[in-house]
Motif scaffolding. Structure first.
Motif, PDB file in Angstrom:
ATOM      1  N   THR A  54       0.858  -1.197   0.000  1.00  9.08           N
ATOM      2  CA  THR A  54       0.000   0.000   0.000  1.00  9.08           C
ATOM      3  C   THR A  54       0.891   1.244   0.000  1.00  9.08           C
ATOM      4  OG1 THR A  54       0.014  -0.046   2.403  1.00  9.08           O
ATOM      5  CG2 THR A  54      -1.838  -1.149   1.306  1.00  9.08           C
ATOM      6  N   GLY A  55       0.272   2.397  -0.084  1.00  4.68           N
ATOM      7  CA  GLY A  55       1.017   3.656   0.043  1.00  4.68           C
ATOM      8  C   GLY A  55       2.135   3.776  -0.970  1.00  4.68           C
ATOM      9  N   TYR A  56       3.321   4.143  -0.501  1.00  5.43           N
ATOM     10  CA  TYR A  56       4.472   4.259  -1.411  1.00  5.43           C
ATOM     11  C   TYR A  56       4.855   2.911  -2.035  1.00  5.43           C
ATOM     12  CZ  TYR A  56       5.481   8.861   0.679  1.00  5.43           C
ATOM     13  OH  TYR A  56       5.427  10.156   1.093  1.00  5.43           O
ATOM     14  N   GLY A  57       4.530   1.852  -1.337  1.00  4.56           N
ATOM     15  CA  GLY A  57       4.894   0.533  -1.861  1.00  4.56           C
ATOM     16  C   GLY A  57       6.368   0.230  -1.722  1.00  4.56           C
ATOM     17  N   TYR A  58       7.069   0.925  -0.806  1.00  8.64           N
ATOM     18  CA  TYR A  58       8.501   0.638  -0.637  1.00  8.64           C
ATOM     19  C   TYR A  58       8.694  -0.818  -0.228  1.00  8.64           C
ATOM     20  CZ  TYR A  58       9.570   5.600  -0.962  1.00  8.64           C
ATOM     21  OH  TYR A  58       9.697   6.889  -1.406  1.00  8.64           O
ATOM     22  N   GLY A  59       9.701  -1.441  -0.795  1.00  7.55           N
ATOM     23  CA  GLY A  59      10.029  -2.811  -0.413  1.00  7.55           C
ATOM     24  C   GLY A  59       9.056  -3.839  -0.953  1.00  7.55           C
ATOM     25  N   ASP A  60       8.295  -3.497  -1.982  1.00 10.98           N
ATOM     26  CA  ASP A  60       7.376  -4.473  -2.589  1.00 10.98           C
ATOM     27  C   ASP A  60       8.219  -5.423  -3.450  1.00 10.98           C
ATOM     28  OD1 ASP A  60       5.560  -5.815  -4.304  1.00 10.98           O
ATOM     29  OD2 ASP A  60       4.089  -4.218  -4.023  1.00 10.98           O
ATOM     30  N   ARG A  61       8.573  -6.560  -2.877  1.00  8.51           N
ATOM     31  CA  ARG A  61       9.467  -7.503  -3.573  1.00  8.51           C
ATOM     32  C   ARG A  61       8.810  -8.082  -4.821  1.00  8.51           C
ATOM     33  NH1 ARG A  61       9.944 -12.023  -0.957  1.00  8.51           N
ATOM     34  NH2 ARG A  61      11.803 -12.632  -2.095  1.00  8.51           N
ATOM     35  N   GLY A  62       7.500  -8.283  -4.722  1.00  7.81           N
ATOM     36  CA  GLY A  62       6.799  -8.871  -5.856  1.00  7.81           C
ATOM     37  C   GLY A  62       6.827  -7.959  -7.069  1.00  7.81           C
ATOM     38  N   ARG A  63       6.583  -6.679  -6.814  1.00 12.01           N
ATOM     39  CA  ARG A  63       6.602  -5.697  -7.915  1.00 12.01           C
ATOM     40  C   ARG A  63       7.963  -5.694  -8.602  1.00 12.01           C
ATOM     41  NH1 ARG A  63       7.015  -0.442  -5.238  1.00 12.01           N
ATOM     42  NH2 ARG A  63       9.187  -1.105  -5.277  1.00 12.01           N
ATOM     43  N   ASP A  64       9.022  -5.657  -7.797  1.00  6.45           N
ATOM     44  CA  ASP A  64      10.373  -5.640  -8.373  1.00  6.45           C
ATOM     45  C   ASP A  64      10.680  -6.950  -9.101  1.00  6.45           C
ATOM     46  OD1 ASP A  64      10.581  -3.148  -7.295  1.00  6.45           O
ATOM     47  OD2 ASP A  64      11.766  -3.759  -5.558  1.00  6.45           O
ATOM     48  N   ALA A  65      10.197  -8.063  -8.544  1.00  2.00           N
ATOM     49  CA  ALA A  65      10.458  -9.365  -9.178  1.00  2.00           C
ATOM     50  C   ALA A  65       9.743  -9.461 -10.527  1.00  2.00           C
ATOM     51  CB  ALA A  65      10.018 -10.493  -8.259  1.00  2.00           C
ATOM     52  N   ILE A  66       8.538  -8.904 -10.610  1.00  2.22           N
ATOM     53  CA  ILE A  66       7.805  -8.925 -11.887  1.00  2.22           C
ATOM     54  C   ILE A  66       8.566  -8.123 -12.945  1.00  2.22           C
ATOM     55  CG2 ILE A  66       5.712  -8.133 -13.066  1.00  2.22           C
ATOM     56  CD1 ILE A  66       4.209  -8.795 -10.422  1.00  2.22           C
ATOM     57  N   ASP A  67       9.059  -6.949 -12.544  1.00  2.00           N
ATOM     58  CA  ASP A  67       9.852  -6.148 -13.493  1.00  2.00           C
ATOM     59  C   ASP A  67      11.025  -6.979 -14.022  1.00  2.00           C
ATOM     60  OD1 ASP A  67       8.162  -4.038 -12.952  1.00  2.00           O
ATOM     61  OD2 ASP A  67       9.608  -2.897 -11.750  1.00  2.00           O
ATOM     62  N   ALA A  68      11.695  -7.673 -13.103  1.00  2.00           N
ATOM     63  CA  ALA A  68      12.882  -8.444 -13.493  1.00  2.00           C
ATOM     64  C   ALA A  68      12.503  -9.649 -14.359  1.00  2.00           C
ATOM     65  CB  ALA A  68      13.631  -8.905 -12.242  1.00  2.00           C
ATOM     66  N   VAL A  69      11.419 -10.318 -13.994  1.00  2.00           N
ATOM     67  CA  VAL A  69      10.946 -11.473 -14.776  1.00  2.00           C
ATOM     68  C   VAL A  69      10.586 -11.025 -16.193  1.00  2.00           C
ATOM     69  CG1 VAL A  69       8.899 -12.933 -15.067  1.00  2.00           C
ATOM     70  CG2 VAL A  69      10.174 -13.013 -12.938  1.00  2.00           C
ATOM     71  N   ALA A  70       9.872  -9.918 -16.282  1.00  2.00           N
ATOM     72  CA  ALA A  70       9.426  -9.428 -17.590  1.00  2.00           C
ATOM     73  C   ALA A  70      10.633  -9.093 -18.465  1.00  2.00           C
ATOM     74  CB  ALA A  70       8.520  -8.215 -17.420  1.00  2.00           C
ATOM     75  N   ALA A  71      11.637  -8.426 -17.885  1.00  2.00           N
ATOM     76  CA  ALA A  71      12.837  -8.080 -18.656  1.00  2.00           C
ATOM     77  C   ALA A  71      13.538  -9.356 -19.131  1.00  2.00           C
ATOM     78  CB  ALA A  71      13.777  -7.219 -17.818  1.00  2.00           C
ATOM     79  N   ARG A  72      13.588 -10.367 -18.274  1.00  2.00           N
ATOM     80  CA  ARG A  72      14.220 -11.631 -18.676  1.00  2.00           C
ATOM     81  C   ARG A  72      13.454 -12.305 -19.814  1.00  2.00           C
ATOM     82  NH1 ARG A  72      18.300 -13.947 -15.649  1.00  2.00           N
ATOM     83  NH2 ARG A  72      18.447 -13.155 -13.521  1.00  2.00           N
ATOM     84  N   ALA A 282       2.608   1.175  -5.118  1.00  2.00           N
ATOM     85  CA  ALA A 282       1.925   0.064  -4.454  1.00  2.00           C
ATOM     86  C   ALA A 282       1.333  -0.867  -5.505  1.00  2.00           C
ATOM     87  CB  ALA A 282       0.829   0.597  -3.543  1.00  2.00           C
ATOM     88  N   SER A 283       1.469  -2.161  -5.294  1.00  2.00           N
ATOM     89  CA  SER A 283       0.949  -3.103  -6.299  1.00  2.00           C
ATOM     90  C   SER A 283      -0.494  -3.507  -6.003  1.00  2.00           C
ATOM     91  CB  SER A 283       1.848  -4.329  -6.380  1.00  2.00           C
ATOM     92  OG  SER A 283       1.956  -4.933  -5.104  1.00  2.00           O
ATOM     93  N   LEU A 284      -1.013  -3.129  -4.811  1.00  2.00           N
ATOM     94  CA  LEU A 284      -2.441  -3.283  -4.496  1.00  2.00           C
ATOM     95  C   LEU A 284      -2.984  -4.684  -4.775  1.00  2.00           C
ATOM     96  CD1 LEU A 284      -3.628   0.102  -6.089  1.00  2.00           C
ATOM     97  CD2 LEU A 284      -3.193  -0.337  -3.664  1.00  2.00           C
ATOM     98  N   GLY A 285      -2.180  -5.669  -4.559  1.00  2.00           N
ATOM     99  CA  GLY A 285      -2.669  -7.042  -4.702  1.00  2.00           C
ATOM    100  C   GLY A 285      -2.721  -7.574  -6.121  1.00  2.00           C
ATOM    101  N   GLN A 286      -2.094  -6.870  -7.059  1.00  2.00           N
ATOM    102  CA  GLN A 286      -2.154  -7.315  -8.466  1.00  2.00           C
ATOM    103  C   GLN A 286      -1.016  -8.260  -8.857  1.00  2.00           C
ATOM    104  OE1 GLN A 286      -4.679  -6.727 -10.681  1.00  2.00           O
ATOM    105  NE2 GLN A 286      -5.661  -5.959  -8.825  1.00  2.00           N
ATOM    106  N   ASN A 287      -0.036  -8.441  -7.971  1.00  2.00           N
ATOM    107  CA  ASN A 287       1.155  -9.213  -8.372  1.00  2.00           C
ATOM    108  C   ASN A 287       0.828 -10.641  -8.798  1.00  2.00           C
ATOM    109  OD1 ASN A 287       2.651  -6.991  -7.832  1.00  2.00           O
ATOM    110  ND2 ASN A 287       3.525  -7.727  -5.912  1.00  2.00           N
ATOM    111  N   ARG A 288      -0.063 -11.287  -8.048  1.00  2.00           N
ATOM    112  CA  ARG A 288      -0.383 -12.672  -8.376  1.00  2.00           C
ATOM    113  C   ARG A 288      -0.984 -12.773  -9.787  1.00  2.00           C
ATOM    114  NH1 ARG A 288      -2.163 -16.925  -4.943  1.00  2.00           N
ATOM    115  NH2 ARG A 288      -2.496 -15.391  -3.307  1.00  2.00           N
ATOM    116  N   ASN A 289      -1.936 -11.881 -10.077  1.00  2.00           N
ATOM    117  CA  ASN A 289      -2.588 -11.951 -11.387  1.00  2.00           C
ATOM    118  C   ASN A 289      -1.621 -11.664 -12.532  1.00  2.00           C
ATOM    119  OD1 ASN A 289      -5.015 -12.584 -10.316  1.00  2.00           O
ATOM    120  ND2 ASN A 289      -5.918 -10.545 -10.534  1.00  2.00           N
ATOM    121  N   ILE A 290      -0.714 -10.738 -12.319  1.00  2.00           N
ATOM    122  CA  ILE A 290       0.234 -10.407 -13.391  1.00  2.00           C
ATOM    123  C   ILE A 290       1.158 -11.605 -13.633  1.00  2.00           C
ATOM    124  CG2 ILE A 290       2.176  -8.918 -14.043  1.00  2.00           C
ATOM    125  CD1 ILE A 290       0.726  -6.588 -12.743  1.00  2.00           C
TER     126      ILE A 290
END
Ligand SMILES: *Cc1c(COP(=O)(O)O)cnc(C)c1O
Length: 432
Positions: A54-72, A282-290
């Protein structure tokens, strides 16, 4: 469902004759699935990545992992895939404003870009709305040649550049134009030639940006930087929407911008703000679906491609001009069918709608859609609003009454939609 024996028979023939072609599509899906699973393993995707922030979403590991997965998966240096991008047009807007500065020129080398970009680029009428034009960014376009990009004309223009051409823009899919869709190879070749022409004439190399909508996972690679397949020929940024191919029908919303480290960094600053970039949100619970969507995407795109081939076969057997042809190889999921009459086009959309999971009881009517010169009729019985990886069709009510068809989460449901569309088109013809 009411579908005549005649139409069912055509579908049987189609499936028999397209067996090898369908097997090739399955082969592409398998290779792409391997690419996706490799990326998941390399980034050690685990259940903890689904945790919402929520909020700033600092430390959202899932969000960062999705970025990295997508780039790969896209074999790129960097990038992001996020639910805070609301659509393909928004993603393209972020990318263009990230790279262009006042006085620069945006050069489209695939003719007129997708309709919704017109106001982003800016017109004389809307020059004060914050468009690129409003910020003093110029626009030029080079029409396409018969069989693809007019590379000679592009090189000539880049060679004449005094450095003002900052972005060379390529639209992969034909979208709603009648022109061929580009292959990944054609895009790479253009990027390579652009850089070569710039180097030979001592001009700074422009960023090469690709509108990748509808193209993802239709081939076994994306047009990014890829050391394995001639890294120097990769493009700087590919851009697309998660309610099309790469969302796999699972993402509720979102988009991506993926490419070189510098282009992705600038895009991150434009998405959020300079300084913050991709470190917040903040990823607001969307990481799983993405992630689930990326997992499904190669398979789902294969379903949509088979549906498109079947549509081409069935409607061409019924005597309607189709593009691409039933056995033509594809680099996007769009199929057009020229119905020739208003009743035909409306019947087509009603048939698709009647076999959709959502709102199958409603009958589409043409309406005056904002921004379009003719009324438009559309079939959209999707779980996600506006999703076009789900079976959908639309077309402007003008000659030659062409339906644009795309999507199909499962081949079985896609097929039923096509057969119902054929039935409704024939019914309308007979009752006329
Ligand atoms: C769909 C599409 C877009 C725009 O995406 P939206 O999500 O509808 O804003 C841009 N370019 C192409 C080629 C598309 O197919």
């Amino acid at each position: 469902m009411i579908i005549s024996e005649k139409i069912r028979k055509i579908a049987d023939n189609a499936e028999r004759e397209m067996r090898d072609l369908f097997a090739d599509i399955d082969g592409i899906a398998e290779k792409n699935t391997e690419r996706v699973l490799d990326a998941f393993r390399e980034e050690q995707i685990s259940e903890s990545h689904f945790t919402p922030s929520t909020g700033y979403g600092y430390g959202d590991r899932g969000r960062d992992a999705i970025d990295a997965v997508a780039a790969r998966i896209f074999r790129a240096e960097a990038g992001f895939m996020r639910s805070s991008v609301i659509s393909g047009t928004h993603a393209l807007t972020v990318g263009l404003f990230a790279l262009l500065r006042p006085g620069d020129t945006l050069l489209s080398v695939t003719g007129k870009p997708y309709d919704t970009l017109e106001e982003v680029i800016g017109t004389e009428k809307t020059a004060d709305n914050g468009s690129l034009l409003d910020f003093g960014i110029h626009y030029e376009q080079i029409p396409m040649a018969e069989d693809g990009i007019d590379v000679a004309a592009v090189k000539e223009r880049v060679a004449r550049s005094g450095g003002e051409i900052k972005v060379v823009f390529i639209q992969r899919s034909k979208g709603y134009l009648s022109r061929p869709t580009l292959t990944v190879r054609q895009i790479r070749e253009t990027a390579y030639e652009v850089r070569k022409a710039a180097a030979e004439h001592g001009v700074p190399a422009p960023f090469v940006v690709v509108d990748n909508c509808y193209g993802e996972f239709t081939e076994t690679s994306e047009p990014c930087f890829d050391p394995g397949v001639g890294g120097e020929a990769g493009v700087d940024l590919v851009i697309g929407s998660l309610i099309k191919n790469p969302g796999g029908g699972m993402a509720d919303t979102g988009g991506y911008l993926i490419g070189s480290r510098r282009a992705a960094e600038l895009a991150g600053y434009r998405l959020c703000c300079p300084g913050v970039g991709l470190d917040a949100g903040a990823s607001l619970g969307q990481n799983r679906n993405i992630l689930k969507g990326l997992f499904y995407a190669p398979h789902t795109v294969a379903q949509a491609m088979k549906t498109a081939h079947l549509a081409a076969y069935v409607f061409s057997a019924l005597g309607f001009p189709v593009d691409p042809g039933p056995f033509d190889r594809r680099s996007d999921i769009i199929q057009t069918v020229r119905l020739g009459t208003p009743e035909g086009l409306v019947g087509f959309c009603r048939g698709i709608q009647s076999a959709s999971p959502i709102d199958s009881h409603v009958a589409p009517e043409p309406w005056d859609m904002p921004g379009y010169s003719d009324p438009v009729v559309m079939a959209a019985g999707a779980f996600v609003n506006g999703s076009s990886i789900e079976l959908s069709a639309d077309g402007p009510m003008r000659e030659p009454y062409t339906a644009f068809l795309q999507g199909g989460l499962t081949y079985e449901s896609g097929k039923l939609g096509i057969l119902r569309a054929a039935q409704c088109v024939l019914d309308n013809k007979e009752t006329k």
